[in-house]
Design a protein around this motif. Structure first.
Motif, PDB file in Angstrom:
ATOM      1  N   ALA A   8      24.251   5.148 -61.338  1.00 24.18           N
ATOM      2  CA  ALA A   8      23.327   6.150 -61.896  1.00 24.18           C
ATOM      3  C   ALA A   8      22.246   5.507 -62.754  1.00 24.18           C
ATOM      4  CB  ALA A   8      24.102   7.178 -62.711  1.00 24.18           C
ATOM      5  N   ASP A   9      22.601   4.488 -63.516  1.00 23.88           N
ATOM      6  CA  ASP A   9      21.595   3.815 -64.353  1.00 23.88           C
ATOM      7  C   ASP A   9      20.494   3.196 -63.499  1.00 23.88           C
ATOM      8  OD1 ASP A   9      22.788   4.416 -66.783  1.00 23.88           O
ATOM      9  OD2 ASP A   9      24.038   2.628 -66.729  1.00 23.88           O
ATOM     10  N   LEU A  12      18.236   5.975 -62.205  1.00 22.71           N
ATOM     11  CA  LEU A  12      17.363   6.514 -63.244  1.00 22.71           C
ATOM     12  C   LEU A  12      16.242   5.548 -63.597  1.00 22.71           C
ATOM     13  CD1 LEU A  12      19.895   8.241 -65.629  1.00 22.71           C
ATOM     14  CD2 LEU A  12      18.138   9.332 -64.250  1.00 22.71           C
ATOM     15  N   SER A  40      19.347  13.447 -67.720  1.00 20.97           N
ATOM     16  CA  SER A  40      19.790  12.160 -68.257  1.00 20.97           C
ATOM     17  C   SER A  40      20.878  11.595 -67.359  1.00 20.97           C
ATOM     18  CB  SER A  40      20.332  12.313 -69.678  1.00 20.97           C
ATOM     19  OG  SER A  40      21.636  12.880 -69.650  1.00 20.97           O
ATOM     20  N   LYS A  41      21.273  10.354 -67.631  1.00 22.47           N
ATOM     21  CA  LYS A  41      22.333   9.747 -66.833  1.00 22.47           C
ATOM     22  C   LYS A  41      23.670  10.452 -67.031  1.00 22.47           C
ATOM     23  CE  LYS A  41      23.546   6.121 -70.107  1.00 22.47           C
ATOM     24  NZ  LYS A  41      23.606   4.672 -70.298  1.00 22.47           N
ATOM     25  N   HIS A  42      23.774  11.258 -68.052  1.00 24.05           N
ATOM     26  CA  HIS A  42      25.012  12.000 -68.303  1.00 24.05           C
ATOM     27  C   HIS A  42      25.178  13.176 -67.346  1.00 24.05           C
ATOM     28  CE1 HIS A  42      25.535   9.478 -71.761  1.00 24.05           C
ATOM     29  NE2 HIS A  42      24.327   9.802 -72.171  1.00 24.05           N
ATOM     30  N   PHE A  44      25.068  12.701 -64.100  1.00 31.88           N
ATOM     31  CA  PHE A  44      25.593  12.110 -62.881  1.00 31.88           C
ATOM     32  C   PHE A  44      27.098  12.027 -62.999  1.00 31.88           C
ATOM     33  CE2 PHE A  44      21.286  10.721 -62.439  1.00 31.88           C
ATOM     34  CZ  PHE A  44      21.090  10.595 -61.066  1.00 31.88           C
TER      35      PHE A  44
END
Length: 118
Positions: A8-9, A12, A40-42, A44
């Motif tokens: 995911a990072d 993004l 945000s990555k949160h 995912f």
């Protein structure tokens, strides 16, 4: 790791213009508004991997003997032809991908229930 399971990072960082704003593909079918595609990555979620996925989620509906044969790459010729993968069923990548798809579906259902979307 498979290209399907990108981190995911990484996703993004490749698509982020600046904090809170994500690049939108240039496609006329996507409405032009200011909402980001991903906040945000949160946002995912990654399904459990094959070793961690509880196989009890698969039996039933899948017969335990068939599941054991599929996971070990030892399906009979008749079963391989029936599911359409033939010799490919012995490939660990196919086995992992198949379980990952099911794990993703289970995760999606769990998240939908948790967040009141089901």
């Amino acid at each position: 790791a498979h290209s399907i399971l990108k981190d995911a990072d990484e996703f993004l960082m490749a698509n982020r213009k600046e904090e809170g704003e994500i690049n939108r593909p240039s496609n006329n079918a996507i409405p032009d508004d200011d909402r980001p595609l991903v906040l945000s990555k949160h946002h995912f979620f990654r399904p459990l991997s094959l070793p961690a996925f509880p196989l009890a989620y698969l039996t039933p509906p899948i017969h335990p003997a068939f599941l054991r044969s599929f996971l070990s790459g030892t399906l009979s010729e008749r079963h391989r032809r029936r599911i359409g993968f033939r010799e490919q069923t012995r490939r660990p990548e196919l086995i992992e991908r198949t379980v990952s798809e099911v794990a993703g579906t289970v995760l999606t259902a769990q998240l939908a229930l948790k967040h009141g979307m089901a």
